[in-house]
Scaffold this motif. Sequence first.
Motif, PDB file in Angstrom:
ATOM      1  N   GLY A   1     -28.908  33.721  23.165  1.00  0.00           N
ATOM      2  CA  GLY A   1     -27.786  32.957  22.635  1.00  0.00           C
ATOM      3  C   GLY A   1     -26.459  33.677  22.605  1.00  0.00           C
ATOM      4  O   GLY A   1     -25.513  33.211  21.951  1.00  0.00           O
ATOM      5  N   TYR A   2     -26.342  34.779  23.304  1.00  0.00           N
ATOM      6  CA  TYR A   2     -25.086  35.529  23.319  1.00  0.00           C
ATOM      7  C   TYR A   2     -24.088  34.922  24.301  1.00  0.00           C
ATOM      8  O   TYR A   2     -24.468  34.314  25.304  1.00  0.00           O
ATOM      9  CB  TYR A   2     -25.338  36.988  23.704  1.00  0.00           C
ATOM     10  N   ASN A   3     -22.817  35.113  23.987  1.00  0.00           N
ATOM     11  CA  ASN A   3     -21.744  34.752  24.908  1.00  0.00           C
ATOM     12  C   ASN A   3     -21.618  35.886  25.919  1.00  0.00           C
ATOM     13  O   ASN A   3     -21.285  37.019  25.551  1.00  0.00           O
ATOM     14  CB  ASN A   3     -20.439  34.568  24.128  1.00  0.00           C
ATOM     15  N   VAL A   4     -21.913  35.614  27.169  1.00  0.00           N
ATOM     16  CA  VAL A   4     -22.024  36.655  28.182  1.00  0.00           C
ATOM     17  C   VAL A   4     -20.930  36.513  29.234  1.00  0.00           C
ATOM     18  O   VAL A   4     -20.650  35.414  29.715  1.00  0.00           O
ATOM     19  CB  VAL A   4     -23.403  36.596  28.875  1.00  0.00           C
ATOM     20  N   LYS A   5     -20.332  37.642  29.579  1.00  0.00           N
ATOM     21  CA  LYS A   5     -19.348  37.676  30.650  1.00  0.00           C
ATOM     22  C   LYS A   5     -19.824  38.654  31.710  1.00  0.00           C
ATOM     23  O   LYS A   5     -20.027  39.839  31.423  1.00  0.00           O
ATOM     24  CB  LYS A   5     -17.970  38.115  30.122  1.00  0.00           C
ATOM     25  N   THR A   6     -20.038  38.177  32.927  1.00  0.00           N
ATOM     26  CA  THR A   6     -20.477  39.064  34.003  1.00  0.00           C
ATOM     27  C   THR A   6     -19.342  39.287  34.996  1.00  0.00           C
ATOM     28  O   THR A   6     -18.548  38.385  35.270  1.00  0.00           O
ATOM     29  CB  THR A   6     -21.688  38.481  34.752  1.00  0.00           C
TER      30      THR A   6
END
Length: 246
Positions: A28-33
């Motif tokens: 449930g994390y906000n992820v930026k790749t």
Amino acid sequence: MMPMKKGDPTQHTYQWALKATQLAKDFGYNVKTIEKNDVTYDNVTKTIQSFKPRLFASFSHGCPNSLIGQNECVITRKFTFDELLQMHDSNIPEKMDTFKQLVNPLGDISCPGICKLTTDVCNPICNNETNIDTLSNTIIYATACFSAKQLGVCSTKYGIQSYIGFQDLLMFPVDTKNSQDIFGEVQLEFYKSLLMGKTVSEAEQDMISLEDNYIRKHKHIKYISLPLLWNKVNRRIIGNRNATIY
């Protein structure tokens, strides 16, 4: 951060990074790749400044004072020319060793099939401006060679809570049995534990447990057990071992 080049170790660490990304999303994390050709110094710096991550993971090449993107160093603490001269002229063995690793981090090591590089990714010293400070109050997890040697050591001076990385080569074999996946699982065990809210120290113990199990299981297969042991010995945790990403 996940650069990838065909025929390069990053072709495999990229697969580990994809799994890490999915793990974070599942939790449930906000992820930026940032991946492949987008892993540039300018793009990484701007993304960090706008996204302000609590956990920064790099599945990439590394050098003593930098983490490497697709074609250049992207996270660095820049050494001035005067600092390099002082290291060279110091006659202190430790500083001389650091200088040699900065200008030629692979030295005379030859290990085809494990750490073969087609070009000198360190080039040889990162000339981009210092941006490690943009990751202040962050846990940095660097699945990359060498970066704990200098970048990790100085990172806490720039406000980084914890730096997890390697002071020497990160080794893993690549074969038709996908032995490299074992090494990816070990790295992802630490990452998963952090996502679960465990401290850096607790996550390390989870990783060591899995690592030791694989070393015992493959003790008669030296090209697996010895690199696992090498990585364990050369991994460093610098900073606050009680830090969490919450």
